[in-house]
Design an enzyme around this catalytic site. Sequence first.
Site, mmCIF file in Angstrom:
data_model
loop_
_atom_site.group_PDB
_atom_site.id
_atom_site.type_symbol
_atom_site.label_atom_id
_atom_site.label_comp_id
_atom_site.label_asym_id
_atom_site.label_seq_id
_atom_site.Cartn_x
_atom_site.Cartn_y
_atom_site.Cartn_z
ATOM 1 N N GLU A 161 0.795 -1.234 0.000
ATOM 2 C CA GLU A 161 0.000 0.000 0.000
ATOM 3 C C GLU A 161 0.828 1.285 0.000
ATOM 4 O OE1 GLU A 161 -2.862 -0.462 3.209
ATOM 5 O OE2 GLU A 161 -3.345 -2.489 2.577
ATOM 6 N N GLU A 274 -6.189 -10.614 -1.057
ATOM 7 C CA GLU A 274 -6.951 -10.367 0.175
ATOM 8 C C GLU A 274 -8.454 -10.321 -0.117
ATOM 9 O OE1 GLU A 274 -5.436 -7.076 2.428
ATOM 10 O OE2 GLU A 274 -3.358 -7.480 1.923
#
Length: 371
Positions: A161, A274
């Site tokens: 991220e 995810e």
Amino acid sequence: MSKQKIVTVASLAILWIGAAPCAGGQDVPALKDVFQDHFLIGGAPNRTVVTGRDPNAAAIVEKHFNTITAENDLKWQLIHPRPDRYNWEPADSFVAFGEKNRMSVIGHCLVWHAQTPRWVFQDDSGGEITRDALLARMKDHIMAVVGRYKGRIKGWDVVNEALDEDGTLRNSPWRRIIGEGSEDQKYDFIECAFRWAHEADPDAELYYNDYNLETSKAKCDGAIAIVKHFKSKGLRIDGVGIQLHGGLTHPSVEGLEYAITSLAAAGVKVMVTELDIRTQARGYRGADISRVSRANTDDPAAAAAETQKKLADKYAEIFSVLLAHKKDITRVTFWGVYDKTSWIGGSPLLFDRNGQPKEAFFAVVKAARQQ
Ligand code: G3I
């Protein structure tokens, strides 16, 4: 036959039927068998699962998955909580669980703006650390953690991220301190993390991982820019993880196909890392837990038949896209194991709060069998 014997035989028969892999009369095939010709299929077990304290969840993981990702215990905050202290036991349990079950073990994650202790970015007086000192800390951490599991962890989410929604680099302490605000140093922290992970385990695959790559073309293009930067310098980057924290109305087929095809075209493996589909209709759509209102994670409508039908349809749509692009996709990992322990609450996974397969499970199996 005596009455006692009849009762015993009948009891054994009931036990046997109860043990048969059926849910409501439906066969419950192992997901890893259903997808064996397409891609690895996995989950993210937490500490209670890999230490035997949640045997029902462990049974789901052992039956259905051939790869696992550590939900938390390999993150800096948990494995290296203080400068002079590593907390190896939970991570050791995770890796041992994966090895015992002959799974592909994935390390998550080495460099991230979240779940990183404040001391990492501070000097001894509590002020902000210098570029060189932070690089030295990053190297020590990566060499210690990746080195400990050398040859045992197949691949690492090296940097997690690092991008904002517009595709530019998030102004995290990593970027701010190591990049020192200069354009030509902006990727330095990412490069260094990958170099040191590769040095610590030359055989491990190295991934960049992020959310909303399937809903923001600009963010996806930002990930592609990272890949191209690495390729231009001859640095190893094996894959990009599309986290795919979706919802009942997102992502679109077009957005998901754009992410898969454009990342594959950039020359990396594509993984869904995810996967979950939140059933809450409102609230923040990203994956930054600090922006997820816990009040929003309760979802009274989650168990409703209408919600479960929408969930099944969305999972079927997503897996139809993934299967259509299976040549580019090496792994699909669900974020968690079953609804009860999901980070996002509601009813986001294939197994309900009691660990039973949901309508969405059978929709995913059907999508694979229609291939
Ligand atoms: O370890 C402490 C424990 O000592 C304490 O008693 C407990 C009480 O709150 O908190 C525990 O830490 C929690 C940690 O999970 C381990 O369970 C944190 O509060 C909690 O915030 C943390 O949440 C995790 C979250 O990342 C942190 O950002 C979620 O479980 C995890 O599913 C989530 O996963 C992230 C991925 O790593 C990256 N992509 C987004 C995804 C969802 O946010």
